[in-house]
Design an enzyme around this catalytic site. Structure first.
Site, mmCIF file in Angstrom:
data_model
loop_
_atom_site.group_PDB
_atom_site.id
_atom_site.type_symbol
_atom_site.label_atom_id
_atom_site.label_comp_id
_atom_site.label_asym_id
_atom_site.label_seq_id
_atom_site.Cartn_x
_atom_site.Cartn_y
_atom_site.Cartn_z
ATOM 1 N N HIS A 73 0.818 -1.221 0.000
ATOM 2 C CA HIS A 73 0.000 0.000 0.000
ATOM 3 C C HIS A 73 0.846 1.262 0.000
ATOM 4 O O HIS A 73 0.315 2.365 -0.189
ATOM 5 C CB HIS A 73 -0.978 -0.013 1.185
ATOM 6 C CG HIS A 73 -0.395 0.389 2.503
ATOM 7 N ND1 HIS A 73 0.023 -0.515 3.447
ATOM 8 C CD2 HIS A 73 -0.164 1.611 3.026
ATOM 9 C CE1 HIS A 73 0.486 0.127 4.501
ATOM 10 N NE2 HIS A 73 0.388 1.416 4.269
ATOM 11 N N ASP A 121 -0.253 -7.539 1.697
ATOM 12 C CA ASP A 121 0.261 -6.167 1.704
ATOM 13 C C ASP A 121 1.788 -6.203 1.819
ATOM 14 O O ASP A 121 2.368 -5.899 2.860
ATOM 15 C CB ASP A 121 -0.365 -5.385 2.858
ATOM 16 C CG ASP A 121 -0.087 -3.890 2.773
ATOM 17 O OD1 ASP A 121 0.497 -3.451 1.767
ATOM 18 O OD2 ASP A 121 -0.454 -3.167 3.720
ATOM 19 N N GLY A 214 2.929 6.751 8.266
ATOM 20 C CA GLY A 214 4.361 6.982 8.088
ATOM 21 C C GLY A 214 5.196 5.834 8.588
ATOM 22 O O GLY A 214 6.349 5.670 8.197
ATOM 23 N N SER A 216 4.015 2.800 8.136
ATOM 24 C CA SER A 216 3.636 1.755 7.195
ATOM 25 C C SER A 216 4.850 1.223 6.440
ATOM 26 O O SER A 216 5.753 1.983 6.076
ATOM 27 C CB SER A 216 2.633 2.302 6.178
ATOM 28 O OG SER A 216 1.387 2.530 6.764
ATOM 29 N N GLY A 217 4.834 -0.081 6.201
ATOM 30 C CA GLY A 217 5.928 -0.705 5.470
ATOM 31 C C GLY A 217 7.135 -1.032 6.314
ATOM 32 O O GLY A 217 7.997 -1.803 5.903
#
Length: 269
Positions: A73, A121, A214, A216-217
């Site tokens: 995402h 994801d 922020g 995320s990942g």
């Protein structure tokens, strides 16, 4: 020379992974603390370009000298990206830090941006050049396939995400202790219920500490019995009620559910 078809777990193990030269503080990145600089040396900042300015958008983990793992995402086909390795403070010049453009971005073929709860994801970024490993830049270890963590297993989320819901992103890399909420706990009706799949892992849910926009990942870092840090999760989503809502822990893509996909993506690209 390491074969191009060597499994991702073996690549990291062969080159050394998960043992930082600078030991992280294991204290209790919402309501987190500043990380000791470069104590999570596989952490990267994924940045996009807007009007000639590079802006942090997501975290990620360096899993091979020329490969980064992040969340699907985080990727928008309409944007240009760069990966910053060796960073601690996003607003300062830092020796040894380097921005590298992607050569290719591989998003999981079953990722559906409309239905995040379907899972998958995960994305890999092949860098246009291999990084030189150092005290400040090291590889993340990927856990063995199908590894599951027990309830309340102590893990740490790291990232430059918002300091609180709707707040500013952090300048300095943040870390926070986020114990795992196992599958049985996280799928309770008053937690996340059926939204959680077995390819996900939850952490937090105490209403105090959570990931936020922020983060995320970025990685969920967990130390194994041998004392090596492994990235067990890729930060995926939080509750629409806020970043640190009780019984709505941060949900991560469970890395150990995607070992084969990671290996094939690296082999094929």
């Amino acid at each position: 020379m390491i074969s191009a078809v060597l499994a991702s777990v073996l690549i990291a193990s062969a080159l050394g992974c998960g043992v930082p030269s600078i030991e992280p503080s294991t204290l209790r990145v919402v309501n987190g603390v500043d990380a000791i600089p470069h104590s999570w040396p596989w952490q990267i900042s994924l940045q996009y370009n807007r009007d000639g300015e590079w802006r942090h958008t997501c975290g990620g983990s360096l899993i091979a000298p020329n490969w980064v793992m992040t969340a699907a995402h985080c990727i928008n086909d309409q944007l240009s990206y760069r990966v910053f390795v060796g960073k601690h403070n996003l607003v300062e010049e830092e020796g040894g830090a380097k921005a590298i453009l992607p050569e290719k971005i591989v998003v999981h073929e079953k990722w559906n941006p409309v239905f995040v709860v379907f899972g998958n994801d995960i994305a890999l970024i092949k860098l246009s050049e291999s990084v030189t490993l150092s005290d400040h830049i090291q590889l993340a270890c990927i856990p063995p396939a199908d590894t599951l963590l027990t309830n309340l297993y102590p893990c740490y989320i790291t990232g430059w995400g918002r300091l609180y819901t709707g707040g500013p992103i952090a300048d300095k890399l943040q870390q926070a202790l986020m114990p795992v909420a196992d599958y049985d706990t996280c799928t309770r009706f008053d937690w996340w219920g059926p939204a959680i799949r077995d390819t996900m892992v939850c952490a937090g849910g105490d209403g105090v500490v959570a990931g936020c926009n922020g983060d995320s990942g970025g990685p969920l870092n967990c130390k194994n019995a041998e004392g090596t840090w492994e990235v067990h999760g890729i930060a995926s989503f939080v509750s629409g009620l806020g970043c640190n809502f009780i019984k709505k822990p941060t949900v991560f893509t469970r890395v150990s559910a995607f070992n084969d996909w990671i290996d094939q993506a690296m082999i094929n690209n």
